[in-house]
Enzyme design. Structure first.
Site, PDB file in Angstrom:
ATOM      1  N   ASP A   9       0.742  -0.972  -0.410  1.00  0.00           N
ATOM      2  CA  ASP A   9      -0.285  -0.045  -0.023  1.00  0.00           C
ATOM      3  C   ASP A   9       1.059   1.304   0.197  1.00  0.00           C
ATOM      4  O   ASP A   9       0.858   2.127   0.686  1.00  0.00           O
ATOM      5  CB  ASP A   9      -0.913   0.091   1.265  1.00  0.00           C
ATOM      6  CG  ASP A   9      -0.222  -0.083   2.721  1.00  0.00           C
ATOM      7  OD1 ASP A   9       1.157  -0.023   2.426  1.00  0.00           O
ATOM      8  OD2 ASP A   9      -0.315   0.784   3.326  1.00  0.00           O
ATOM      9  N   ASP A  14       6.760   1.385   1.813  1.00  0.00           N
ATOM     10  CA  ASP A  14       6.938   0.104   1.038  1.00  0.00           C
ATOM     11  C   ASP A  14       7.203   0.013  -0.292  1.00  0.00           C
ATOM     12  O   ASP A  14       7.770  -0.896  -0.873  1.00  0.00           O
ATOM     13  CB  ASP A  14       4.872   0.254   0.875  1.00  0.00           C
ATOM     14  CG  ASP A  14       4.044   0.174   1.702  1.00  0.00           C
ATOM     15  OD1 ASP A  14       3.651  -1.152   1.383  1.00  0.00           O
ATOM     16  OD2 ASP A  14       3.684   1.354   2.512  1.00  0.00           O
ATOM     17  N   ASN A  38      -2.292   2.858   3.493  1.00  0.00           N
ATOM     18  CA  ASN A  38      -1.554   3.558   3.471  1.00  0.00           C
ATOM     19  C   ASN A  38      -2.611   5.289   2.613  1.00  0.00           C
ATOM     20  O   ASN A  38      -2.440   6.745   3.427  1.00  0.00           O
ATOM     21  CB  ASN A  38      -0.317   4.329   3.562  1.00  0.00           C
ATOM     22  CG  ASN A  38       0.544   3.577   4.592  1.00  0.00           C
ATOM     23  OD1 ASN A  38       0.537   3.411   5.639  1.00  0.00           O
ATOM     24  ND2 ASN A  38       1.773   2.829   3.440  1.00  0.00           N
ATOM     25  N   THR A 122       3.137  -5.955   2.904  1.00  0.00           N
ATOM     26  CA  THR A 122       3.528  -4.714   3.464  1.00  0.00           C
ATOM     27  C   THR A 122       2.568  -3.775   3.608  1.00  0.00           C
ATOM     28  O   THR A 122       2.868  -2.661   4.230  1.00  0.00           O
ATOM     29  CB  THR A 122       4.411  -4.416   2.850  1.00  0.00           C
ATOM     30  OG1 THR A 122       4.374  -3.592   1.817  1.00  0.00           O
ATOM     31  CG2 THR A 122       6.008  -5.154   3.028  1.00  0.00           C
ATOM     32  N   PHE A 163      -1.031  -0.444  12.634  1.00  0.00           N
ATOM     33  CA  PHE A 163      -1.721   0.485  11.683  1.00  0.00           C
ATOM     34  C   PHE A 163      -2.024  -1.118  10.987  1.00  0.00           C
ATOM     35  O   PHE A 163      -3.392  -1.022  10.616  1.00  0.00           O
ATOM     36  CB  PHE A 163      -0.831   1.233  10.481  1.00  0.00           C
ATOM     37  CG  PHE A 163      -1.565   1.744   9.470  1.00  0.00           C
ATOM     38  CD1 PHE A 163      -2.738   2.166   9.896  1.00  0.00           C
ATOM     39  CD2 PHE A 163      -1.295   0.989   8.463  1.00  0.00           C
ATOM     40  CE1 PHE A 163      -3.434   3.145   8.758  1.00  0.00           C
ATOM     41  CE2 PHE A 163      -1.986   1.923   7.232  1.00  0.00           C
ATOM     42  CZ  PHE A 163      -3.392   2.143   7.805  1.00  0.00           C
ATOM     43  N   ASN A 164      -1.387  -1.643  10.406  1.00  0.00           N
ATOM     44  CA  ASN A 164      -1.650  -2.888   8.958  1.00  0.00           C
ATOM     45  C   ASN A 164      -2.944  -3.676   9.621  1.00  0.00           C
ATOM     46  O   ASN A 164      -3.660  -4.448   8.729  1.00  0.00           O
ATOM     47  CB  ASN A 164      -0.665  -3.971   8.465  1.00  0.00           C
ATOM     48  CG  ASN A 164       0.625  -2.654   7.146  1.00  0.00           C
ATOM     49  OD1 ASN A 164       0.170  -1.216   7.199  1.00  0.00           O
ATOM     50  ND2 ASN A 164       1.291  -3.318   7.718  1.00  0.00           N
ATOM     51  N   HIS A 237      10.278  -0.114   7.954  1.00  0.00           N
ATOM     52  CA  HIS A 237       9.020  -0.977   8.874  1.00  0.00           C
ATOM     53  C   HIS A 237       9.063  -2.198   7.462  1.00  0.00           C
ATOM     54  O   HIS A 237       9.550  -2.836   7.534  1.00  0.00           O
ATOM     55  CB  HIS A 237       8.357  -0.963   8.748  1.00  0.00           C
ATOM     56  CG  HIS A 237       7.552   0.366   9.814  1.00  0.00           C
ATOM     57  ND1 HIS A 237       7.005   0.016  10.405  1.00  0.00           N
ATOM     58  CD2 HIS A 237       7.073   1.261   9.352  1.00  0.00           C
ATOM     59  CE1 HIS A 237       6.779   0.972  11.240  1.00  0.00           C
ATOM     60  NE2 HIS A 237       7.105   2.123  11.171  1.00  0.00           N
ATOM     61  N   ASP A 238       8.654  -1.562   6.280  1.00  0.00           N
ATOM     62  CA  ASP A 238       8.066  -2.614   5.136  1.00  0.00           C
ATOM     63  C   ASP A 238       9.165  -3.300   4.385  1.00  0.00           C
ATOM     64  O   ASP A 238       9.083  -4.467   4.330  1.00  0.00           O
ATOM     65  CB  ASP A 238       7.663  -2.188   4.283  1.00  0.00           C
ATOM     66  CG  ASP A 238       5.723  -1.918   4.414  1.00  0.00           C
ATOM     67  OD1 ASP A 238       5.670  -1.627   5.666  1.00  0.00           O
ATOM     68  OD2 ASP A 238       5.279  -1.012   3.895  1.00  0.00           O
TER      69      ASP A 238
HETATM   70  C1  BDR Z   1       3.010  -0.244   8.623  1.00  0.00           C
HETATM   71  O1  BDR Z   1       1.469   0.694   8.298  1.00  0.00           O
HETATM   72  C2  BDR Z   1       1.774   1.512   7.225  1.00  0.00           C
HETATM   73  O2  BDR Z   1       2.057   2.686   7.153  1.00  0.00           O
HETATM   74  C3  BDR Z   1       3.607   1.709   6.435  1.00  0.00           C
HETATM   75  O3  BDR Z   1       3.745   1.860   5.540  1.00  0.00           O
HETATM   76  C4  BDR Z   1       3.599   0.174   6.933  1.00  0.00           C
HETATM   77  O4  BDR Z   1       3.540  -1.526   6.225  1.00  0.00           O
HETATM   78  C5  BDR Z   1       3.396   0.350   9.966  1.00  0.00           C
HETATM   79  O5  BDR Z   1       2.515   0.146  10.703  1.00  0.00           O
HETATM   80 CA    CA Z   2       3.005  -0.431   3.970  1.00  0.00          CA
END
Ligand code: BDR
Ligand code: CA
Length: 308
Positions: A9, A14, A38, A122, A163-164, A237-238
């Site tokens: 996303d 990402d 996102n 991701t 978040f994810n 993160h991703d």
């Molecule tokens: C995740 O949430 C998104 O904002 C980032 O791309 C990452 O995948 C981190 O919590």
């Molecule tokens: Ca992401």
């Protein structure tokens, strides 16, 4: 060579994951599938097209779910800006996205490469869950699922939810029940992989226009992390998911039983990890707990700097 589908996303981190997957010689990127997360699906799809074209990565983009399975849509404009990828002057994409749905593309690829395809997710897990619901017989054809999501000790949308997972907890619940090897990259580990100003400067100093754009994107991402969380340096993160596939020795992990809270008043969307094995349930996912951040950034920057 690991054959992967990257379900994402984009999103600043990402975008870096797309580049690492598309540019590293150990990864064969079979396709990019997109999901709303996102930003809205239209934007995440457009961003995936822009990033892959700009980096010279020859890959099709397959749009998937435009909203979570059950819940109201949530986006992360506070972190990634309205387009999902603010902070740089980005060109318009030249190519259009495919008209094959992400989930059907996954099914075509898994059928053709049964037992050989790794799915890397991701973003919210909506597409992966929909694939499992629509093509249950193909689930065992996935070699491994590596996903960025969840937190063991903390969240980033609520005190305990990441978040994810928070965006589509029902999807995450379905995915965690899939009986295939799974690897989870939680916040606890990804926060050890924050990009610094010096690392961004290396991209800015490169001759490559593309890496200059990436540096601008990273500066935006660092600014929002500073504003929202007070953190110096933005966690990438991703791309840690892709790094795990290239060089798992960069990581330390533990196999744990993890489930998703779907009802809690304060804990909704939490990934509940059974660290002390109190439930008696078998581990269902490999949880990446530590990353050697210097080795990770060496790998990442060496790969990106090939563009200069
Ligand atoms: C995740 O949430 C998104 O904002 C980032 O791309 C990452 O995948 C981190 O919590
Ligand atoms: Ca992401």
């Amino acid at each position: 060579m690991r054959k992967i589908i990257l379900d994402c996303d984009p999103g600043h981190d990402d975008a870096v994951a797309i580049m690492l997957a598309g540019l590293h010689e150990d990864i064969e990127l079979l396709g990019i599938t997109t999901v709303s997360g996102n930003s809205y699906l239209e934007n995440t799809t457009r961003n995936a097209l822009i990033i892959s074209e700009m980096s010279g990565i020859d890959v099709e983009v397959y749009p998937g779910a435009s909203k979570p399975i059950l819940r109201e849509q949530i986006v992360a404009h506070d972190i990634h800006g309205y387009s999902g990828l603010e902070g740089a002057d980005l060109p318009n994409p030249k190519k259009a996205a495919s008209n094959i749905h992400a989930v059907d593309f996954m099914s075509d690829v898994v059928k053709e490469n049964f037992g050989e395809v790794t799915i890397v997710a991701t973003g919210p897990l909506t597409n992966v869950a929909l694939f499992a619901l629509k093509y249950p017989d193909l689930v065992k054809g996935i070699k491994e699922l590596v996903f960025m999501g969840g937190g063991i000790a903390f969240g980033n949308v609520t005190p305990v939810a990441e978040f994810n997972i928070y965006v589509d907890p029902e999807a995450a619940d379905i995915v965690l029940r899939m009986d295939i090897p799974k690897v989870m990259a939680p916040l606890d580990m990804t926060h050890q992989a924050a990009i610094t100003r010096e690392e961004v400067q290396k991209l800015k100093d490169s001759e490559s226009k593309v890496l200059n754009v990436v540096a601008d994107l990273m500066n935006f991402f660092m600014k929002t992390y500073k504003n929202v969380f007070g953190i110096e340096g933005a966690p990438l993160h991703d791309p840690t998911t892709i790094a795990y596939l290239i060089d798992p020795e960069i990581f330390e992990w533990e196999d744990l039983n993890v489930s998703v809270e779907l009802k809690g008043e304060f804990t909704y969307g939490q990934t509940v990890a059974d660290i002390w094995k109190t439930t008696g349930k078998e581990p269902n996912v490999r949880v990446l707990e530590k990353i050697n951040r210097d080795k990770f950034f060496d790998l990442l920057l060496d790969t990106l700097l090939k563009l200069s």
